[in-house]
Every structure is written in C-alpha cells, then in structure tokens.
Design an enzyme around this catalytic site. Sequence first.
Site, PDB file in Angstrom:
ATOM      1  N   ASP A 232      -2.352  11.532   3.942  1.00 52.05           N
ATOM      2  CA  ASP A 232      -2.330  10.185   4.526  1.00 52.05           C
ATOM      3  C   ASP A 232      -3.483  10.060   5.513  1.00 52.05           C
ATOM      4  O   ASP A 232      -4.020  11.081   5.978  1.00 52.05           O
ATOM      5  CB  ASP A 232      -0.996   9.924   5.251  1.00 52.05           C
TER       6      ASP A 232
ATOM      7  N   GLY B  83      -7.037   1.182   7.179  1.00 50.98           N
ATOM      8  CA  GLY B  83      -6.663  -0.159   6.702  1.00 50.98           C
ATOM      9  C   GLY B  83      -7.773  -1.196   6.644  1.00 50.98           C
ATOM     10  O   GLY B  83      -7.759  -2.066   5.784  1.00 50.98           O
TER      11      GLY B  83
ATOM     12  N   CYS C  62      -0.465   7.196   1.039  1.00 48.89           N
ATOM     13  CA  CYS C  62      -1.098   6.181   1.881  1.00 48.89           C
ATOM     14  C   CYS C  62      -1.433   5.021   0.957  1.00 48.89           C
ATOM     15  O   CYS C  62      -2.108   5.212  -0.065  1.00 48.89           O
ATOM     16  CB  CYS C  62      -2.368   6.764   2.498  1.00 48.89           C
ATOM     17  N   ASN C  63      -0.952   3.846   1.309  1.00 48.77           N
ATOM     18  CA  ASN C  63      -1.198   2.700   0.431  1.00 48.77           C
ATOM     19  C   ASN C  63      -2.669   2.321   0.377  1.00 48.77           C
ATOM     20  O   ASN C  63      -3.187   1.978  -0.678  1.00 48.77           O
ATOM     21  CB  ASN C  63      -0.373   1.497   0.912  1.00 48.77           C
ATOM     22  N   THR C  64      -3.339   2.398   1.519  1.00 43.42           N
ATOM     23  CA  THR C  64      -4.742   2.000   1.551  1.00 43.42           C
ATOM     24  C   THR C  64      -5.574   2.944   0.674  1.00 43.42           C
ATOM     25  O   THR C  64      -6.404   2.501  -0.123  1.00 43.42           O
ATOM     26  CB  THR C  64      -5.265   1.990   3.000  1.00 43.42           C
TER      27      THR C  64
ATOM     28  N   CYS D 108       3.074  -0.355   3.268  1.00 43.16           N
ATOM     29  CA  CYS D 108       2.268   0.389   4.240  1.00 43.16           C
ATOM     30  C   CYS D 108       3.198   1.422   4.854  1.00 43.16           C
ATOM     31  O   CYS D 108       4.349   1.115   5.201  1.00 43.16           O
ATOM     32  CB  CYS D 108       1.733  -0.556   5.315  1.00 43.16           C
TER      33      CYS D 108
HETATM   34  N1  DGL Z   1      -1.299   4.821   5.873  1.00 43.12           N
HETATM   35  C1  DGL Z   1      -1.866   3.485   5.807  1.00 43.12           C
HETATM   36  C2  DGL Z   1      -1.256   2.702   4.660  1.00 43.12           C
HETATM   37  O1  DGL Z   1      -0.199   3.028   4.138  1.00 43.12           O
HETATM   38  C3  DGL Z   1      -1.654   2.740   7.107  1.00 43.12           C
HETATM   39  C4  DGL Z   1      -2.494   3.241   8.228  1.00 43.12           C
HETATM   40  C5  DGL Z   1      -3.985   3.017   8.051  1.00 43.12           C
HETATM   41  O2  DGL Z   1      -4.442   1.851   8.047  1.00 43.12           O
HETATM   42  O3  DGL Z   1      -4.684   4.006   7.929  1.00 43.12           O
HETATM   43  O4  DGL Z   1      -1.823   1.726   4.241  1.00 43.12           O
END
Ligand code: DGL
Length: 273
Positions: A9, A42, A72-74, A191
Amino acid sequence: MQSPIGIFDSGYGGLTVFKSIAAKLPQYDYIYLGDNARAPYGNRSFETVHEYTLQCVKWFFEQGCQLVILACNTASAKALRTIQQNDLPALGTDKRVLGVIRPTAEVIGSYTKTREVAVLGTKGTINSRSYEIEINKFFPDIKVHQMACPMWVPIVEYGEYNTPGADYFVKKYLDQLLLSAPNIDCVLLACTHYPILMDSIKRHLPQGINIIAQGDIVAASLADYLHRHTDIENNITKTGSTLFYTTDDAFDFNNHASVFFGKQVTALQLHLK
Ligand code: DGL
C-alpha cells in the site's frame, strides 16, 4: 527460501485490507510494505504511481514473493494494468500481481437492487474511471456514480476521524452525492482509509443503503484465487509469520498502524534504492 505473499500500500491504509486477509488466511507468510515516505498516492500522476509501485513490486520479488497484492486502490487503478501487461513479462513469468478493483467489481451486483451504486475514492482512483469500467464489464446494467473525497485521507492520516471536523467533511461529500444520485442503494468505499470513517459515514447516509468496505471481499477473492491456482499456492511458505516494512519512520508507522490493523505492529524501515 521464504516465499511470503506481498501486501503493498502507499502507506497505512492497506492494513484495513490486510487485516481481513490475515484473519481469513492465517496459515500463510506475509510481508506488508507501506510506502509512507511517498504517500499519499491519491493525487499523483499515472507515471509517478506506476514508477513507485513498480519499484516496490520489484523489492517484493527480491524478498522471494511470487504473489503481490496491491492493497491500494490508487495503485490498483493507476499502475496494475501496466505492471501486468508491460513489466511482468520481463520480471518472470511465474510472478503475479493482483489488485483490489476487480474482486470488488465482480461481486458488487449482489449489493444493489436499484442498480445504481456510488464509488467513493481518491482523485486518482476516480479520474482513472477504473471502477466504472470494471463494474460495467461484469454488470452492464449498473449505473456507477463516482465521487472523489479528497479530504477523507488527510483526516484519517492526521488521526482526526472521530471529530466534528471529520463529520463535517463526511456529511459534505455524502450530501452532494445523495443530491446528484438519489437512487443509489450501495456505496462502495474504494479507498483503504475510508473504513476508518465508517461510523460517521453510517450516520450521514439514509438507512437501507449498503456501505461496502473491501477487506472481506478481497480476502475471499484471494482465498478463491489460491484455491484455483495450486501452482502458486504450493510455493507460498506457511509458518503464519508477518513482517512489516515502511519506507518512512518505523516508530511513526507503529504508532499509527493499530488504528488500521486493529492491533499493534512492529515495522522495520526500508530504504528503497
Ligand atoms: N491507499 C490509498 C487508496 O486506497 C489511499 C491513500 C493514498 O492516497 O495514498 O487509494
């Protein structure tokens, strides 16, 4: 040689996903890496998220990981496809990198009756339109309403999640969402940080709306993947151990991590070269 599952992440957030994975699949060895020194991802460009994520993925491979999960979604939205298509063939055909978007998209149809769902995420995730594209591959009849909630990650990062300030920003975005998408019956927290705001999110959404955090979905999907890919499953070492690494200060990481992971962790600092 140890062959743990790598969990990646941008920082702490992936611990909300890893918590579910570790609970469901405690038999495996894991390495968690948070790239805290360069978080948040992000608002970063495709190129930057790809470069940082790839560097971390290569480090996982050097540690003996054959399978890496981008929790991690991003990173899943902005780096995964390029890594899978362009980078992996050169890094070893036995290596796998998986993300969190597809497993969520695959099951979202069972959470909605109105066939209108909201996806909340970072600017990067939302602008990539990855969720809309993936969800419509599996469920072309679902209308996907997307919204970036850029204040929510900093609120969580700074430990302000149980405050009137957090409530203000949760309400602000959810009011906007309900105004523009009154027929939604499902809100996906796309997120890793957003589950920490769950109490406040629940307070500001009408009853009857399903609020989905991804941890359990990703854990179930990983269990199924390993069941179907015995060649990979056989290679993962199974002593139930976990190592935590952060690219920033380990003391800081340890202080923050329990909010996301539900228990104390002891991380080591990693200096990426
Ligand atoms: N882990 C990121 C996500 O799930 C959120 C934190 C970031 O912006 O790095 O998008």
